[in-house]
Write a protein that holds these residues in place. Structure first.
Motif, PDB file in Angstrom:
ATOM      1  N   THR A 138     -14.488 -19.994  43.860  1.00 39.14           N
ATOM      2  CA  THR A 138     -15.022 -18.951  42.985  1.00 39.14           C
ATOM      3  C   THR A 138     -16.359 -19.338  42.356  1.00 39.14           C
ATOM      4  O   THR A 138     -16.741 -18.805  41.321  1.00 39.14           O
ATOM      5  CB  THR A 138     -14.006 -18.629  41.872  1.00 39.14           C
ATOM      6  OG1 THR A 138     -13.660 -19.842  41.181  1.00 39.14           O
ATOM      7  CG2 THR A 138     -12.745 -18.005  42.451  1.00 39.14           C
ATOM      8  N   PHE A 152     -14.122 -11.716  46.134  1.00 39.34           N
ATOM      9  CA  PHE A 152     -15.484 -11.299  45.813  1.00 39.34           C
ATOM     10  C   PHE A 152     -15.888 -10.009  46.540  1.00 39.34           C
ATOM     11  O   PHE A 152     -16.451  -9.094  45.940  1.00 39.34           O
ATOM     12  CB  PHE A 152     -16.489 -12.400  46.176  1.00 39.34           C
ATOM     13  CG  PHE A 152     -16.549 -13.536  45.194  1.00 39.34           C
ATOM     14  CD1 PHE A 152     -16.595 -13.303  43.823  1.00 39.34           C
ATOM     15  CD2 PHE A 152     -16.565 -14.849  45.641  1.00 39.34           C
ATOM     16  CE1 PHE A 152     -16.664 -14.360  42.919  1.00 39.34           C
ATOM     17  CE2 PHE A 152     -16.636 -15.907  44.742  1.00 39.34           C
ATOM     18  CZ  PHE A 152     -16.685 -15.664  43.376  1.00 39.34           C
ATOM     19  N   ALA A 168     -13.848  -6.941  45.166  1.00 39.25           N
ATOM     20  CA  ALA A 168     -14.273  -6.571  43.817  1.00 39.25           C
ATOM     21  C   ALA A 168     -15.635  -5.893  43.836  1.00 39.25           C
ATOM     22  O   ALA A 168     -15.868  -4.922  43.109  1.00 39.25           O
ATOM     23  CB  ALA A 168     -14.289  -7.803  42.920  1.00 39.25           C
ATOM     24  N   HIS A 185      -3.444 -12.835  44.219  1.00 37.95           N
ATOM     25  CA  HIS A 185      -4.258 -11.769  43.632  1.00 37.95           C
ATOM     26  C   HIS A 185      -3.412 -10.787  42.833  1.00 37.95           C
ATOM     27  O   HIS A 185      -3.847 -10.304  41.786  1.00 37.95           O
ATOM     28  CB  HIS A 185      -5.011 -11.013  44.730  1.00 37.95           C
ATOM     29  CG  HIS A 185      -6.246 -11.713  45.195  1.00 37.95           C
ATOM     30  ND1 HIS A 185      -7.448 -11.614  44.537  1.00 37.95           N
ATOM     31  CD2 HIS A 185      -6.457 -12.536  46.252  1.00 37.95           C
ATOM     32  CE1 HIS A 185      -8.360 -12.341  45.168  1.00 37.95           C
ATOM     33  NE2 HIS A 185      -7.779 -12.912  46.207  1.00 37.95           N
ATOM     34  N   LEU A 205      -5.748 -15.560  40.785  1.00 38.30           N
ATOM     35  CA  LEU A 205      -6.885 -14.810  41.312  1.00 38.30           C
ATOM     36  C   LEU A 205      -6.931 -13.370  40.815  1.00 38.30           C
ATOM     37  O   LEU A 205      -7.909 -12.655  41.050  1.00 38.30           O
ATOM     38  CB  LEU A 205      -6.872 -14.837  42.842  1.00 38.30           C
ATOM     39  CG  LEU A 205      -7.187 -16.197  43.462  1.00 38.30           C
ATOM     40  CD1 LEU A 205      -6.947 -16.181  44.966  1.00 38.30           C
ATOM     41  CD2 LEU A 205      -8.630 -16.610  43.171  1.00 38.30           C
ATOM     42  N   GLU A 247      -7.527 -12.409  37.972  1.00 34.51           N
ATOM     43  CA  GLU A 247      -8.640 -12.251  37.033  1.00 34.51           C
ATOM     44  C   GLU A 247      -9.896 -11.743  37.733  1.00 34.51           C
ATOM     45  O   GLU A 247     -10.762 -11.144  37.090  1.00 34.51           O
ATOM     46  CB  GLU A 247      -8.934 -13.580  36.333  1.00 34.51           C
ATOM     47  CG  GLU A 247      -9.384 -14.694  37.256  1.00 34.51           C
ATOM     48  CD  GLU A 247      -9.441 -16.056  36.575  1.00 34.51           C
ATOM     49  OE1 GLU A 247     -10.542 -16.635  36.556  1.00 34.51           O
ATOM     50  OE2 GLU A 247      -8.411 -16.520  36.064  1.00 34.51           O
ATOM     51  N   LEU A 248      -9.994 -11.948  39.044  1.00 33.50           N
ATOM     52  CA  LEU A 248     -11.145 -11.471  39.803  1.00 33.50           C
ATOM     53  C   LEU A 248     -10.918 -10.110  40.438  1.00 33.50           C
ATOM     54  O   LEU A 248     -11.878  -9.375  40.688  1.00 33.50           O
ATOM     55  CB  LEU A 248     -11.491 -12.481  40.915  1.00 33.50           C
ATOM     56  CG  LEU A 248     -12.018 -13.839  40.462  1.00 33.50           C
ATOM     57  CD1 LEU A 248     -12.101 -14.775  41.663  1.00 33.50           C
ATOM     58  CD2 LEU A 248     -13.382 -13.691  39.821  1.00 33.50           C
ATOM     59  N   SER A 249      -9.679  -9.762  40.715  1.00 33.54           N
ATOM     60  CA  SER A 249      -9.429  -8.599  41.565  1.00 33.54           C
ATOM     61  C   SER A 249      -8.518  -7.535  40.975  1.00 33.54           C
ATOM     62  O   SER A 249      -8.263  -6.524  41.630  1.00 33.54           O
ATOM     63  CB  SER A 249      -8.819  -9.071  42.893  1.00 33.54           C
ATOM     64  OG  SER A 249      -7.603  -9.787  42.652  1.00 33.54           O
TER      65      SER A 249
END
Length: 225
Positions: A42, A76, A79, A103, A108, A110-112
């Motif tokens: 990340t 990435f 998102a 996810h 993960l 927190e990103l998606s």
């Protein structure tokens, strides 16, 4: 004072359908390792975002395009696509159940999380090579990021995706004028040649400089109309 981090900490380790997959934390970074091979972390995401943006740019303003993202990874690309209202539908194909779990309910998220909650997003748990060969759906863009590049695959079976037969299958999964975008850890003139030989047009490579070594690359080709 610059922070100093010790060895990576394993958060989860699983035996998946294609071998061992590991999620670990190294300082502020989350990292995915497959069969002992570092895949991604990340730390940046510029080239993954370029993968999506370059594909959209090559569509010349086609309204509401449907994109297939091959490989969920650290999220990435998903998102970034979900943050862009111009995409119509977003289908993500990921073969490792563990990655999907990380996810949906793991670190993960927190990103998606927002992207997964987007009604345009669909997650398909399947092997990308098999999916592209067998799907009856067609897409406006294929954004593929399942390996470290055409010459450095995570598993041997993935190699077929970058062959003439594999790229012909990608072309069949694209609508006329659709774009194929392939992420690579380094530019590959040989892969560009294969794209041209199977009929893709406007073949080009966009590069993203990295701190050390050769740049990341996104290879692009257009299916003729």
């Amino acid at each position: 004072m610059t922070a100093v981090y010790d060895s990576p900490v394993v958060l989860d380790r699983r035996d998946g359908p294609y071998g061992e997959v590991v999620l670990r934390r190294h300082g502020p970074l989350l990292q995915i390792i497959a069969n002992g091979c570092f895949l991604m972390d990340t730390s940046d995401g510029r080239s993954e975002r370029l993968l999506v943006d370059a594909a959209y740019g090559a569509l010349d303003g086609r309204p509401g395009p449907h994109v297939l993202i091959g490989g969920l990874g650290v999220g990435f690309s998903l998102a970034h696509a979900a943050a862009d209202a111009r995409w119509g539908r977003i289908t993500v194909v990921e073969r490792e159940p563990a990655v999907v779990d990380w996810h949906r309910e793991g670190p993960l998220a927190e990103l998606s999380a927002d992207a997964l909650a987007d009604p345009r997003t669909e997650i398909v748990e399947a092997d990308l090579v098999t999916y592209v060969n067998e799907t009856s759906d067609t897409f406006d863009a294929l954004c593929l990021d399942i390996d470290n590049g055409p010459g450095w695959t995570v598993t041997e079976d993935n190699g077929g995706l970058y062959s003439a037969a594999g790229l012909a299958a990608c072309a069949r999964a694209l609508r006329p004028g659709g774009v194929l975008a392939v992420w690579s850890a380094q530019p590959s003139p040989e892969f560009e040649g294969t794209l041209r030989n199977v009929g893709f047009r406007q073949v080009r490579t966009e590069e993203v400089p990295v701190a050390r070594g050769v740049p990341d690359a996104v290879h692009l080709g257009i299916r003729p109309g």
